[in-house]
Motif scaffolding. Structure first.
Motif, short mmCIF file in Angstrom:
data_model
loop_
_atom_site.label_atom_id
_atom_site.label_comp_id
_atom_site.label_asym_id
_atom_site.label_seq_id
_atom_site.Cartn_x
_atom_site.Cartn_y
_atom_site.Cartn_z
N CYS A 113 0.84 -1.20 0.00
CA CYS A 113 0.00 0.00 0.00
C CYS A 113 0.88 1.25 0.00
CB CYS A 113 -0.92 0.03 1.22
SG CYS A 113 -2.39 -0.99 1.04
N PHE A 114 1.89 1.27 0.87
CA PHE A 114 2.78 2.43 0.93
C PHE A 114 3.56 2.60 -0.37
CE2 PHE A 114 2.39 1.86 5.64
CZ PHE A 114 1.77 3.08 5.89
N LEU A 122 -7.40 14.19 -11.18
CA LEU A 122 -8.49 13.88 -10.26
C LEU A 122 -8.52 12.38 -9.95
CD1 LEU A 122 -10.99 14.66 -8.64
CD2 LEU A 122 -12.33 14.45 -10.74
N LYS A 123 -8.30 11.56 -10.97
CA LYS A 123 -8.29 10.10 -10.75
C LYS A 123 -7.21 9.70 -9.76
CE LYS A 123 -10.28 8.14 -14.93
NZ LYS A 123 -10.07 7.21 -16.03
N ASN A 124 -6.02 10.26 -9.91
CA ASN A 124 -4.93 9.92 -8.99
C ASN A 124 -5.20 10.46 -7.59
OD1 ASN A 124 -3.54 8.41 -10.82
ND2 ASN A 124 -2.02 9.97 -11.31
N THR A 125 -5.81 11.63 -7.51
CA THR A 125 -6.17 12.18 -6.19
C THR A 125 -7.16 11.26 -5.49
OG1 THR A 125 -5.78 14.44 -6.98
CG2 THR A 125 -7.15 14.19 -5.01
N LEU A 126 -8.14 10.77 -6.24
CA LEU A 126 -9.12 9.85 -5.66
C LEU A 126 -8.48 8.51 -5.30
CD1 LEU A 126 -12.17 10.63 -7.99
CD2 LEU A 126 -11.83 11.35 -5.60
N SER A 151 -8.33 6.85 -1.54
CA SER A 151 -8.74 5.47 -1.25
C SER A 151 -7.61 4.67 -0.62
CB SER A 151 -9.20 4.76 -2.53
OG SER A 151 -10.42 5.29 -2.96
N LEU A 152 -6.41 4.82 -1.15
CA LEU A 152 -5.26 4.11 -0.58
C LEU A 152 -4.98 4.54 0.86
CD1 LEU A 152 -2.96 4.10 -3.73
CD2 LEU A 152 -3.94 2.08 -2.59
N LYS A 157 4.13 5.56 -5.57
CA LYS A 157 4.10 5.51 -7.03
C LYS A 157 3.04 6.45 -7.59
CE LYS A 157 3.49 2.21 -10.80
NZ LYS A 157 3.23 0.81 -11.14
N VAL A 158 1.83 6.42 -7.02
CA VAL A 158 0.75 7.28 -7.49
C VAL A 158 1.07 8.74 -7.21
CG1 VAL A 158 -1.71 7.84 -7.21
CG2 VAL A 158 -0.99 5.45 -7.31
#
Length: 116
Positions: free
Chosen positions: A78-79, A92-96, A100-101, A84-85
């Motif tokens: 997860c970390f 916006l997709k990466n922010t969301l 979530s992560l 990576k993200v």
């Protein structure tokens, strides 16, 4: 001195005077898979639930072992994915995804505290 009943699958099975091939037949599983399950070398939800239902095997310790074995790797990944993200484009997709992560990490930490 009274012998305490075993909390391990093989001990529980033997306390019920059953052979491993008896359980394999009842659970429609391969005997070698059950043998590996009893030795802790193979995780099987079907076997775990079967032993619980048929032999009243407590599943709490088994679930705890699976959790502890998988927890560190899961939280580490997860970390790594968060990192990576975070290095990627600020969309916006990466922010969301990051949100979530981070929620997943929070939940993992809560679970870790519950099992300590």
């Amino acid at each position: 001195m009274n012998k305490q009943p075993s909390i391990y699958p093989s001990g529980v099975r033997k306390a019920h005077h059953l052979k491993i091939n008896d359980l394999a037949y009842l659970l429609e599983m391969d005997q070698s898979s059950l043998s590996r399950f009893e030795a802790g070398k193979f995780q099987s939800l079907k076997a775990l639930i079967g032993y619980h239902i048929l032999l009243n095997l407590s599943i709490e310790s088994s679930i705890r072992q699976v959790f502890e074995a998988g927890f560190k790797g899961l939280s580490d990944r997860c970390f790594q994915l968060i990192e990576k993200v975070s290095e990627g484009p600020k969309t916006l997709k990466n922010t969301l995804r990051l949100e979530s992560l981070n929620n997943i990490v929070t939940r993992l930490m809560q679970l870790d505290e519950a099992y300590v």
